[in-house]
Design a protein around this motif. Sequence first.
Motif, PDB file in Angstrom:
ATOM      1  N   GLN A 168       0.824  -1.203   0.000  1.00  0.00           N
ATOM      2  CA  GLN A 168       0.000   0.000   0.000  1.00  0.00           C
ATOM      3  C   GLN A 168       0.866   1.265   0.000  1.00  0.00           C
ATOM      4  O   GLN A 168       0.512   2.272  -0.618  1.00  0.00           O
ATOM      5  CB  GLN A 168      -0.927  -0.011   1.216  1.00  0.00           C
ATOM      6  CG  GLN A 168      -1.991  -1.099   1.165  1.00  0.00           C
ATOM      7  CD  GLN A 168      -2.845  -1.009  -0.083  1.00  0.00           C
ATOM      8  OE1 GLN A 168      -3.440   0.028  -0.363  1.00  0.00           O
ATOM      9  NE2 GLN A 168      -2.904  -2.095  -0.846  1.00  0.00           N
ATOM     10  N   MET A 169       1.999   1.188   0.663  1.00  0.00           N
ATOM     11  CA  MET A 169       2.934   2.315   0.662  1.00  0.00           C
ATOM     12  C   MET A 169       3.494   2.528  -0.748  1.00  0.00           C
ATOM     13  O   MET A 169       3.563   3.673  -1.241  1.00  0.00           O
ATOM     14  CB  MET A 169       4.070   2.059   1.638  1.00  0.00           C
ATOM     15  CG  MET A 169       5.122   3.167   1.675  1.00  0.00           C
ATOM     16  SD  MET A 169       6.529   2.736   2.732  1.00  0.00           S
ATOM     17  CE  MET A 169       7.298   1.428   1.762  1.00  0.00           C
ATOM     18  N   TRP A 170       3.890   1.434  -1.425  1.00  0.00           N
ATOM     19  CA  TRP A 170       4.408   1.551  -2.779  1.00  0.00           C
ATOM     20  C   TRP A 170       3.334   2.082  -3.726  1.00  0.00           C
ATOM     21  O   TRP A 170       3.624   2.894  -4.604  1.00  0.00           O
ATOM     22  CB  TRP A 170       4.928   0.197  -3.273  1.00  0.00           C
ATOM     23  CG  TRP A 170       6.068  -0.342  -2.468  1.00  0.00           C
ATOM     24  CD1 TRP A 170       7.057   0.381  -1.854  1.00  0.00           C
ATOM     25  CD2 TRP A 170       6.341  -1.718  -2.184  1.00  0.00           C
ATOM     26  NE1 TRP A 170       7.923  -0.463  -1.199  1.00  0.00           N
ATOM     27  CE2 TRP A 170       7.522  -1.760  -1.380  1.00  0.00           C
ATOM     28  CE3 TRP A 170       5.732  -2.926  -2.512  1.00  0.00           C
ATOM     29  CZ2 TRP A 170       8.068  -2.957  -0.927  1.00  0.00           C
ATOM     30  CZ3 TRP A 170       6.278  -4.121  -2.066  1.00  0.00           C
ATOM     31  CH2 TRP A 170       7.432  -4.123  -1.277  1.00  0.00           C
ATOM     32  N   TYR A 171       2.106   1.615  -3.536  1.00  0.00           N
ATOM     33  CA  TYR A 171       1.014   2.094  -4.375  1.00  0.00           C
ATOM     34  C   TYR A 171       0.867   3.613  -4.245  1.00  0.00           C
ATOM     35  O   TYR A 171       0.752   4.324  -5.248  1.00  0.00           O
ATOM     36  CB  TYR A 171      -0.305   1.399  -4.000  1.00  0.00           C
ATOM     37  CG  TYR A 171      -1.494   2.014  -4.691  1.00  0.00           C
ATOM     38  CD1 TYR A 171      -1.772   1.721  -6.028  1.00  0.00           C
ATOM     39  CD2 TYR A 171      -2.314   2.933  -4.037  1.00  0.00           C
ATOM     40  CE1 TYR A 171      -2.828   2.321  -6.685  1.00  0.00           C
ATOM     41  CE2 TYR A 171      -3.381   3.533  -4.694  1.00  0.00           C
ATOM     42  CZ  TYR A 171      -3.636   3.228  -6.016  1.00  0.00           C
ATOM     43  OH  TYR A 171      -4.686   3.833  -6.663  1.00  0.00           O
ATOM     44  N   GLN A 172       0.868   4.106  -3.032  1.00  0.00           N
ATOM     45  CA  GLN A 172       0.726   5.548  -2.812  1.00  0.00           C
ATOM     46  C   GLN A 172       1.922   6.314  -3.370  1.00  0.00           C
ATOM     47  O   GLN A 172       1.773   7.422  -3.904  1.00  0.00           O
ATOM     48  CB  GLN A 172       0.552   5.835  -1.318  1.00  0.00           C
ATOM     49  CG  GLN A 172      -0.771   5.351  -0.742  1.00  0.00           C
ATOM     50  CD  GLN A 172      -1.974   6.039  -1.381  1.00  0.00           C
ATOM     51  OE1 GLN A 172      -1.907   7.196  -1.815  1.00  0.00           O
ATOM     52  NE2 GLN A 172      -3.087   5.317  -1.440  1.00  0.00           N
ATOM     53  N   THR A 173       3.104   5.751  -3.248  1.00  0.00           N
ATOM     54  CA  THR A 173       4.305   6.408  -3.767  1.00  0.00           C
ATOM     55  C   THR A 173       4.221   6.561  -5.286  1.00  0.00           C
ATOM     56  O   THR A 173       4.639   7.587  -5.848  1.00  0.00           O
ATOM     57  CB  THR A 173       5.563   5.602  -3.379  1.00  0.00           C
ATOM     58  OG1 THR A 173       5.627   5.475  -1.956  1.00  0.00           O
ATOM     59  CG2 THR A 173       6.833   6.284  -3.877  1.00  0.00           C
ATOM     60  N   PHE A 174       3.676   5.555  -5.951  1.00  0.00           N
ATOM     61  CA  PHE A 174       3.552   5.576  -7.404  1.00  0.00           C
ATOM     62  C   PHE A 174       2.368   6.406  -7.904  1.00  0.00           C
ATOM     63  O   PHE A 174       2.221   6.612  -9.112  1.00  0.00           O
ATOM     64  CB  PHE A 174       3.382   4.147  -7.937  1.00  0.00           C
ATOM     65  CG  PHE A 174       4.665   3.390  -8.149  1.00  0.00           C
ATOM     66  CD1 PHE A 174       5.765   3.993  -8.744  1.00  0.00           C
ATOM     67  CD2 PHE A 174       4.772   2.052  -7.792  1.00  0.00           C
ATOM     68  CE1 PHE A 174       6.944   3.291  -8.964  1.00  0.00           C
ATOM     69  CE2 PHE A 174       5.933   1.335  -8.013  1.00  0.00           C
ATOM     70  CZ  PHE A 174       7.031   1.957  -8.601  1.00  0.00           C
ATOM     71  N   LYS A 175       1.504   6.865  -7.012  1.00  0.00           N
ATOM     72  CA  LYS A 175       0.252   7.503  -7.400  1.00  0.00           C
ATOM     73  C   LYS A 175       0.422   8.662  -8.394  1.00  0.00           C
ATOM     74  O   LYS A 175      -0.368   8.790  -9.333  1.00  0.00           O
ATOM     75  CB  LYS A 175      -0.472   8.007  -6.138  1.00  0.00           C
ATOM     76  CG  LYS A 175      -1.959   8.239  -6.303  1.00  0.00           C
ATOM     77  CD  LYS A 175      -2.737   6.934  -6.288  1.00  0.00           C
ATOM     78  CE  LYS A 175      -4.224   7.186  -6.478  1.00  0.00           C
ATOM     79  NZ  LYS A 175      -4.826   7.836  -5.300  1.00  0.00           N
ATOM     80  N   PRO A 176       1.417   9.539  -8.249  1.00  0.00           N
ATOM     81  CA  PRO A 176       1.561  10.628  -9.230  1.00  0.00           C
ATOM     82  C   PRO A 176       1.742  10.133 -10.665  1.00  0.00           C
ATOM     83  O   PRO A 176       1.196  10.724 -11.605  1.00  0.00           O
ATOM     84  CB  PRO A 176       2.801  11.387  -8.736  1.00  0.00           C
ATOM     85  CG  PRO A 176       2.854  11.103  -7.273  1.00  0.00           C
ATOM     86  CD  PRO A 176       2.394   9.677  -7.138  1.00  0.00           C
ATOM     87  N   LEU A 177       2.504   9.062 -10.841  1.00  0.00           N
ATOM     88  CA  LEU A 177       2.666   8.489 -12.177  1.00  0.00           C
ATOM     89  C   LEU A 177       1.360   7.873 -12.660  1.00  0.00           C
ATOM     90  O   LEU A 177       0.990   8.018 -13.833  1.00  0.00           O
ATOM     91  CB  LEU A 177       3.770   7.422 -12.170  1.00  0.00           C
ATOM     92  CG  LEU A 177       5.216   7.896 -12.316  1.00  0.00           C
ATOM     93  CD1 LEU A 177       6.169   6.730 -12.121  1.00  0.00           C
ATOM     94  CD2 LEU A 177       5.451   8.544 -13.673  1.00  0.00           C
ATOM     95  N   GLU A 178       0.662   7.192 -11.771  1.00  0.00           N
ATOM     96  CA  GLU A 178      -0.626   6.592 -12.122  1.00  0.00           C
ATOM     97  C   GLU A 178      -1.588   7.656 -12.648  1.00  0.00           C
ATOM     98  O   GLU A 178      -2.239   7.482 -13.691  1.00  0.00           O
ATOM     99  CB  GLU A 178      -1.226   5.901 -10.895  1.00  0.00           C
ATOM    100  CG  GLU A 178      -2.611   5.319 -11.124  1.00  0.00           C
ATOM    101  CD  GLU A 178      -3.227   4.783  -9.842  1.00  0.00           C
ATOM    102  OE1 GLU A 178      -4.368   4.287  -9.898  1.00  0.00           O
ATOM    103  OE2 GLU A 178      -2.575   4.878  -8.768  1.00  0.00           O
ATOM    104  N   GLU A 179      -1.672   8.759 -11.954  1.00  0.00           N
ATOM    105  CA  GLU A 179      -2.620   9.812 -12.316  1.00  0.00           C
ATOM    106  C   GLU A 179      -2.303  10.421 -13.677  1.00  0.00           C
ATOM    107  O   GLU A 179      -3.203  10.695 -14.479  1.00  0.00           O
ATOM    108  CB  GLU A 179      -2.633  10.889 -11.226  1.00  0.00           C
ATOM    109  CG  GLU A 179      -3.252  10.396  -9.919  1.00  0.00           C
ATOM    110  CD  GLU A 179      -3.088  11.378  -8.773  1.00  0.00           C
ATOM    111  OE1 GLU A 179      -2.327  12.363  -8.948  1.00  0.00           O
ATOM    112  OE2 GLU A 179      -3.700  11.168  -7.711  1.00  0.00           O
TER     113      GLU A 179
END
Length: 367
Positions: A168-179
């Motif tokens: 979940q931490m990695w998911y949140q860290t990657f969020k800017p790229l996801e968006e």
Amino acid sequence: MIRTLILFSLLCILFSCNSDPKKDLSIDTKNDTIAPLTLELSQAKKIIDLPLHCLEIEYPNKLGQVLASEADLKSPKKLRPIFYGCFDWHSSAHGYWSIISLLKQFPEIDSDGNIKAKLNELITVDKVTTELAFFEEPANKNFERTYGWAWFLKLQEELYTWQEPQAQMWYQTFKPLEEIFVARYIQYLEKLQYPIRTGTHDNSAFSLALAHEYATTLNKEELKNAIENFAKNHYVSDENCPIAYEPSGHDFLSPCLQQAWLMSKVLPQPTFNAWLHKFMPQIFSQNYKLEVAKVSDRTDGHLVHLDGLNFSRATCLFQIAKNNPELNHLKAIAKQHFNTAFPNISNDDYMGSHWLGTFALQALKAQ
């Protein structure tokens, strides 16, 4: 000769999915008795070692970006400090997907915690900021469109569905790229007038199918609707896909099967079945044959694509046949393709080792 015999013996032991392909295929395809393929822990360890090794292998590297000035001449690691390994950006992205997928399925594979520790070192806010800055450069806004974008979204889907604190931490860290990828994907589909029907990275149907899976899982309705609208507007009227012309010499995707796989996701089952009767009527025959692709040189980065084609065909055939008893015979063809390619996953040559494991895992998940 001795080295070859030893290697062959090890492959037979490690890759027991293909230990007896004739036995796999000696089944009654007229009813649903086809046993699913399975992955054993020893095989999972063999596969996960490939991306774990190549994530930090900086060279050889296919950068693929546009140089706006001399200042852009930087090493892969400086340009893209997370996705710099595995030969190119998209292979690095789906290498991470493979690792996360296997960690979820086989938690014992990281009993000492070394794999998660390595991912903690690689996936950081500062490094994501650098990755994001690259994609915000005017000359590289379309970099990895849409193949790499789709694999990154699949990585996010895999992290999002793993109820593990670090995931979940990695998911949140990657969020800017996801968006940024979600937004650009939607914008791109608004402009794309014709689907791209190649048998390689640019194929529209392949990345649309991956992105649709992500959008469905994460309830990204705007992206999901954009994909479904594009697919219905551009693929519904297609008939008699010329699969007899496939494959081209370096395909790792089947244009016809990829399109059918995508449409199986966006159309209700009865509508899809009726569409498929027009699009590929021949595959409804119980005697339908699809010859597996043959690779002449696995050290050639393009020719080895055909191993990947066998895996991606298996993925499509499994998905097309799912929930459709009329197409149950396709599962045997899928297994034949999978079993032909699976022994070729090894670390003997980097041109295949940096990506083929991902496509094997995708086929296993498609059953």
